[in-house]
Write a protein that holds these residues in place. Structure first.
Motif, mmCIF file in Angstrom:
data_model
loop_
_atom_site.group_PDB
_atom_site.id
_atom_site.type_symbol
_atom_site.label_atom_id
_atom_site.label_comp_id
_atom_site.label_asym_id
_atom_site.label_seq_id
_atom_site.Cartn_x
_atom_site.Cartn_y
_atom_site.Cartn_z
ATOM 1 N N PRO A 218 0.812 -1.224 0.000
ATOM 2 C CA PRO A 218 0.000 0.000 0.000
ATOM 3 C C PRO A 218 0.841 1.268 0.000
ATOM 4 N N PHE A 219 1.910 1.298 0.791
ATOM 5 C CA PHE A 219 2.767 2.476 0.853
ATOM 6 C C PHE A 219 3.383 2.769 -0.513
ATOM 7 N N SER A 220 3.906 1.734 -1.172
ATOM 8 C CA SER A 220 4.540 1.918 -2.481
ATOM 9 C C SER A 220 3.534 2.323 -3.545
ATOM 10 N N LEU A 221 2.364 1.669 -3.556
ATOM 11 C CA LEU A 221 1.337 1.998 -4.547
ATOM 12 C C LEU A 221 0.849 3.432 -4.384
ATOM 13 N N LEU A 222 0.607 3.849 -3.152
ATOM 14 C CA LEU A 222 0.140 5.215 -2.915
ATOM 15 C C LEU A 222 1.167 6.233 -3.380
ATOM 16 N N ALA A 223 2.429 5.960 -3.122
ATOM 17 C CA ALA A 223 3.474 6.884 -3.556
ATOM 18 C C ALA A 223 3.531 6.975 -5.078
ATOM 19 N N LEU A 224 3.526 5.827 -5.756
ATOM 20 C CA LEU A 224 3.647 5.804 -7.216
ATOM 21 C C LEU A 224 2.423 6.420 -7.892
ATOM 22 N N ILE A 225 1.227 6.033 -7.445
ATOM 23 C CA ILE A 225 -0.003 6.520 -8.076
ATOM 24 C C ILE A 225 -0.131 8.032 -7.919
ATOM 25 N N ASN A 226 0.143 8.542 -6.728
ATOM 26 C CA ASN A 226 -0.047 9.969 -6.500
ATOM 27 C C ASN A 226 1.047 10.811 -7.132
ATOM 28 N N ILE A 227 2.248 10.276 -7.269
ATOM 29 C CA ILE A 227 3.278 10.977 -8.037
ATOM 30 C C ILE A 227 2.830 11.111 -9.485
ATOM 31 N N ARG A 228 2.248 10.041 -10.009
ATOM 32 C CA ARG A 228 1.747 10.066 -11.383
ATOM 33 C C ARG A 228 0.595 11.060 -11.531
ATOM 34 N N ILE A 229 -0.314 11.106 -10.557
ATOM 35 C CA ILE A 229 -1.443 12.040 -10.611
ATOM 36 C C ILE A 229 -0.958 13.486 -10.599
ATOM 37 N N VAL A 230 -0.020 13.789 -9.704
ATOM 38 C CA VAL A 230 0.528 15.150 -9.626
ATOM 39 C C VAL A 230 1.204 15.533 -10.935
ATOM 40 N N SER A 231 1.904 14.589 -11.547
ATOM 41 C CA SER A 231 2.569 14.857 -12.821
ATOM 42 C C SER A 231 1.558 15.188 -13.917
ATOM 43 N N ILE A 232 0.468 14.441 -13.983
ATOM 44 C CA ILE A 232 -0.568 14.668 -15.006
ATOM 45 C C ILE A 232 -1.261 16.001 -14.775
ATOM 46 N N ILE A 233 -1.561 16.316 -13.509
ATOM 47 C CA ILE A 233 -2.216 17.580 -13.190
ATOM 48 C C ILE A 233 -1.338 18.759 -13.598
ATOM 49 N N SER A 234 -0.048 18.662 -13.362
ATOM 50 C CA SER A 234 0.871 19.744 -13.722
ATOM 51 C C SER A 234 0.893 19.977 -15.222
ATOM 52 N N ARG A 235 0.845 18.891 -16.004
ATOM 53 C CA ARG A 235 0.881 19.030 -17.462
ATOM 54 C C ARG A 235 -0.423 19.571 -18.015
ATOM 55 N N SER A 236 -1.533 19.328 -17.322
ATOM 56 C CA SER A 236 -2.839 19.760 -17.837
ATOM 57 C C SER A 236 -3.260 21.116 -17.296
ATOM 58 N N GLU A 237 -2.380 21.796 -16.589
ATOM 59 C CA GLU A 237 -2.716 23.096 -16.014
ATOM 60 C C GLU A 237 -3.099 24.107 -17.092
ATOM 61 N N PHE A 238 -2.392 24.112 -18.201
ATOM 62 C CA PHE A 238 -2.680 25.067 -19.272
ATOM 63 C C PHE A 238 -4.081 24.841 -19.829
ATOM 64 N N GLU A 239 -4.440 23.596 -20.048
ATOM 65 C CA GLU A 239 -5.777 23.285 -20.590
ATOM 66 C C GLU A 239 -6.866 23.732 -19.630
ATOM 67 N N TYR A 240 -6.630 23.535 -18.333
ATOM 68 C CA TYR A 240 -7.617 23.941 -17.327
ATOM 69 C C TYR A 240 -7.798 25.455 -17.301
ATOM 70 N N LEU A 241 -6.695 26.187 -17.331
ATOM 71 C CA LEU A 241 -6.765 27.644 -17.227
ATOM 72 C C LEU A 241 -7.349 28.294 -18.467
ATOM 73 N N HIS A 242 -7.338 27.581 -19.598
ATOM 74 C CA HIS A 242 -7.812 28.166 -20.844
ATOM 75 C C HIS A 242 -9.096 27.493 -21.349
ATOM 76 N N SER A 243 -9.900 27.011 -20.415
ATOM 77 C CA SER A 243 -11.191 26.440 -20.795
ATOM 78 C C SER A 243 -12.084 27.558 -21.319
ATOM 79 N N ASN A 244 -12.693 27.325 -22.472
ATOM 80 C CA ASN A 244 -13.516 28.355 -23.094
ATOM 81 C C ASN A 244 -14.893 28.463 -22.443
ATOM 82 N N LYS A 245 -15.486 27.367 -22.117
ATOM 83 C CA LYS A 245 -16.834 27.368 -21.569
ATOM 84 C C LYS A 245 -16.778 27.408 -20.043
ATOM 85 N N LEU A 246 -17.694 28.188 -19.479
ATOM 86 C CA LEU A 246 -17.760 28.287 -18.029
ATOM 87 C C LEU A 246 -18.112 26.942 -17.404
#
Length: 421
Positions: A218-246
């Motif tokens: 569990p400790f290893s899985l939580l570390a790996l999964i959440n590192i991956r989630i943070v990485s994806i969120i960081s890359r998608s920040e531009f798309e989030y900030l430039h959403s056209n529709k409210l």
């Protein structure tokens, strides 16, 4: 003693009844029995409130909030066990009280088992929640995401059952023995390893499989999964900030808030369990060294691990209200409602503004408990005109005449809002 407050198993009875005070007993008493008990009480109050709020609404029970609700429930469980296991144990040594000693030994076995089950179930629940968040982040409408959401209740129940299965034998691994010759002293009872732990097959299950399955995986899985989630969120920040529709922006914000909430929860869990993982590894590699050569460090480290586990639970509520504004609004409303004496107090205004889009109104509906908003017969009798016009009255300024007002009900508002989309 182990991370849940029990004394370490002793191989055979003590040669005499003289009591030797544990190391740093005064410092540990103030750390565990005074500060730790205060933290545990705060934990119980916060997470009892969280459990009530999250289990109360059907929309929470059928969403990802189910995992957070169960985590809050088990946090209460662990905090309740901490006080009699750890705090009372240190108080017993500090005051050298035989009465407290006898009381502690009456409940130590079931309390240890309860504490272990709660910790293990919590770790499995966080793995399940993180896995669902990962697929929502990667493939919001993917097949795996829909499957995890559809079977969320079954997955959560399975996590709890696995926690019980892995740790229900904890009470069978130690035995409490009474020493008549030491009656009235601090050596009146001793705790030692049971015969079950000496069985090779069970020892393989306890030392190899259970330790790996309930701690390291569990400790290893939580570390790996959440590192991956943070990485994806960081890359998608531009798309989030430039959403056209409210509506698109609000939906993404809602998903991101939920994801960040879980990431922070898991991050605090990982930080609090680093020392625990180190101690467990050290125990299996060279128990004699850590238990005897580094006994002072080992004893204090176990106290710190238990305290960190309880302290992490107190961070849940601040994380939720910081990362999710809707939850914060809901919690504040419930808190104010509990303090007010008025039976009609409903908290913040839920009246929708004129010009609110359908997406906004749908978001608002997600935060409102429909059952609570049904007016009572007493309210209808007290305000007949109000409920004749509609459950919610909207006042908007006439565009043509700045001094005139038009009162209309929800139906007219819905028609005008449909045109705004």
């Amino acid at each position: 003693m182990d991370p849940n407050g029990s004394s370490l198993p002793i191989d055979g009875p003590q040669p005499d009844c003289d009591f030797v005070s544990p190391v740093y007993v005064k410092e540990r008493f103030y750390l565990v029995a005074v500060f730790g008990t205060t933290v545990a009480v705060i934990n119980i109050l916060e997470n009892a409130f969280l459990s009530f709020m999250l289990f109360k609404k059907k929309s929470h029970r059928s969403s990802h909030m189910l995992y957070l609700a169960l985590l809050a429930f088990f946090d209460v469980w662990m905090a309740v066990a901490y006080i009699p296991l750890m705090s009372l144990n240190l108080a017993t040594d500090y005051f050298q009280s035989v009465v407290l000693l006898r009381a502690w030994f009456t409940y130590v076995l079931p309390m240890i088992t309860m504490s272990h089950i709660a910790m293990t179930a919590s770790s499995f629940l966080m793995v399940a929640a993180s896995l669902e968040r990962y697929f929502i982040t990667v493939q919001p409408n993917g097949r795996k995401t829909k499957w995890l959401q559809k079977h969320r209740m079954t997955i959560a129940a399975s996590s709890v059952v696995m926690g019980i299965v892995c740790k229900f034998t904890q009470a069978l691994e130690i035995t409490v023995s009474y020493e008549p010759k030491c009656y009235g002293t601090m050596k009146e009872y001793i705790i030692e390893a049971s015969e079950l732990t000496k069985d090779p097959i069970y020892d393989y299950w306890r030392v190899i499989f259970r330790a790996v399955f309930t701690n390291f995986i569990p400790f290893s899985l939580l570390a790996l999964i959440n590192i991956r989630i943070v990485s994806i969120i960081s890359r998608s920040e531009f798309e989030y900030l430039h959403s056209n529709k409210l509506s698109d922006a609000k939906r993404k914000a809602r998903v991101r808030n939920a994801t960040r909430t879980l990431v922070f929860v898991v991050f605090t869990y990982l930080l609090s369990n680093v020392l625990n993982v180190v101690i467990i590894l050290w125990e299996y590699i060279d128990y004699e060294q850590i238990a005897f050569e580094f006994n002072n460090f080992y004893t204090c480290a176990v106290d710190v691990v238990s305290l960190l586990t309880i302290f992490t639970g107190t961070l849940r509520l601040p994380i939720y209200v910081t990362c999710q504004p809707n939850l914060k609004k809901e919690f504040v409303t419930q808190f104010k409602r509990a303090l007010t004496t008025s039976p009609y107090y409903k908290g913040y205004s839920r009246t929708p503004s004129v010009g609110m889009s359908n997406a906004d109104r749908e978001d608002d509906k997600m935060d409102v408990d429909d059952e609570e908003d049904v007016p009572t017969e007493e309210q209808k009798t007290q305000y007949p005109l109000l409920f004749t016009l509609g459950t919610v009255l909207l006042v908007e300024q006439n565009e043509k005449d700045g001094n005139a007002c038009i009162i209309r009900n929800d139906k007219a508002t819905e028609d005008s809002n449909d045109d705004d989309v």
